[in-house]
Design an enzyme around this catalytic site. Structure first.
Site, short mmCIF file in Angstrom:
data_model
loop_
_atom_site.label_atom_id
_atom_site.label_comp_id
_atom_site.label_asym_id
_atom_site.label_seq_id
_atom_site.Cartn_x
_atom_site.Cartn_y
_atom_site.Cartn_z
N GLY A 168 -49.19 52.89 34.27
CA GLY A 168 -48.95 53.54 35.62
C GLY A 168 -48.60 52.71 36.52
O GLY A 168 -49.45 52.58 37.73
N ASP A 210 -46.41 58.67 28.08
CA ASP A 210 -47.30 59.59 28.64
C ASP A 210 -48.81 58.29 27.27
O ASP A 210 -48.90 58.67 26.47
CB ASP A 210 -47.94 60.62 28.30
N VAL A 211 -49.20 57.96 27.91
CA VAL A 211 -50.61 56.74 27.14
C VAL A 211 -51.54 57.78 27.11
O VAL A 211 -52.57 56.91 26.01
CB VAL A 211 -50.40 55.27 28.08
N ASN A 251 -54.80 51.05 34.04
CA ASN A 251 -54.33 51.36 35.20
C ASN A 251 -53.98 53.06 35.19
O ASN A 251 -54.45 53.64 36.59
CB ASN A 251 -53.29 51.03 36.42
N TYR A 307 -62.63 64.05 37.40
CA TYR A 307 -62.05 62.38 37.72
C TYR A 307 -63.98 61.93 37.82
O TYR A 307 -63.52 60.88 37.65
CB TYR A 307 -61.47 62.45 39.34
N ILE A 354 -58.89 52.71 49.12
CA ILE A 354 -57.59 51.90 48.81
C ILE A 354 -56.81 52.78 49.62
O ILE A 354 -56.02 54.48 49.24
CB ILE A 354 -57.49 51.41 47.78
#
Length: 242
Positions: A8, A59-60, A86, A152, A184
């Protein structure tokens, strides 16, 4: 040259990590899922820093795609010395309205992808002479939870457990740590209203959002901290102290 795979890494935190590693003398495999043009720009910046780069669309969350990413990096660089997991997605949905398929997708991308890339890279990491490491990017929400991001937050909590388990599993050959960012300033926060931002900033003792460079600094520290494994580095401006 030592090398790193950063998933990512076409934008946001992954981009900052990839560029920090390049600045520190690492060749970088830049991974993207949908943003090929952005990934190529990151690779160009890696090369401008004097390092080699390879761009791999994958797409891991798919084990075969994760294996292809690692195999490509290993072939290009002669091995893989470090991995930063990430890749991740987020979604704001109240639990009562949450489709189980969306829950599964967030878990798949945020947790399974880290497992997939780690498994694919393990033999290369174990063969590395560069104090190999894996760093998983989690979230402050793994600690404090979230009312409209339950899937999430749950995925990021699972990622911390995966980190600790892999740290024990792979010791002493490969160190495994995590970063838990707070708020962030990235494109994932750009849609916040002024009221939302004011409320968030009030909860952060240092009084400002973090920058992607702050997470890149943390990733560089964990890459080099040879006596640290199984730990979570909380980078959140004091919002959650533990």
């Amino acid at each position: 040259m030592p090398s790193a795979v950063v998933t990512g890494s076409s934008r946001g935190l992954g981009r900052a990590i990839a560029l920090r590693f390049a600045a520190d003398g690492y060749d970088v495999a830049v991974n993207y899922h949908t943003s090929e043009a952005a990934a190529n720009e990151v690779a160009d910046e890696v090369r401008d820093a004097g390092q080699s780069a390879v761009v791999v669309g994958a797409d891991v969350s798919d084990p075969a795609a994760a294996q292809r990413l690692v195999d490509t990096a290993a072939a290009e660089f002669g091995g893989v010395d470090h991995v930063v997991n990430n890749a991740g997605i987020d979604q704001h949905v109240y639990t009562a309205d949450l489709d189980p398929a969306d829950f599964d997708r967030v878990m798949d991308v945020n947790v399974n992808s880290a497992f997939n890339v780690t498994k694919a890279a393990l033999q290369h990491l174990e063969a590395s002479a560069d104090e190999p490491s894996i760093t998983n990017v989690s979230s402050i929400l793994a600690h404090v939870g979230a009312p409209i991001e339950v899937h999430y937050a749950s995925s990021k909590g699972a990622l911390l457990s995966l980190t600790r388990s892999h740290a024990r599993d792979f010791a002493p050959d490969v160190r495994v740590n995590a970063i838990a960012p707070g708020h962030i300033e990235t494109d994932m926060t750009s849609d916040r209203s002024p009221e939302e931002k004011a409320e968030e900033l009030e909860a952060i003792p240092v009084g400002e959002y973090g920058e992607p460079a702050d997470i890149a600094d943390a990733a560089a520290y964990l890459r080099d901290a040879t006596f640290v494994t199984g730990e979570t580095l909380n980078v959140n401006g004091g919002e959650d102290m533990r």
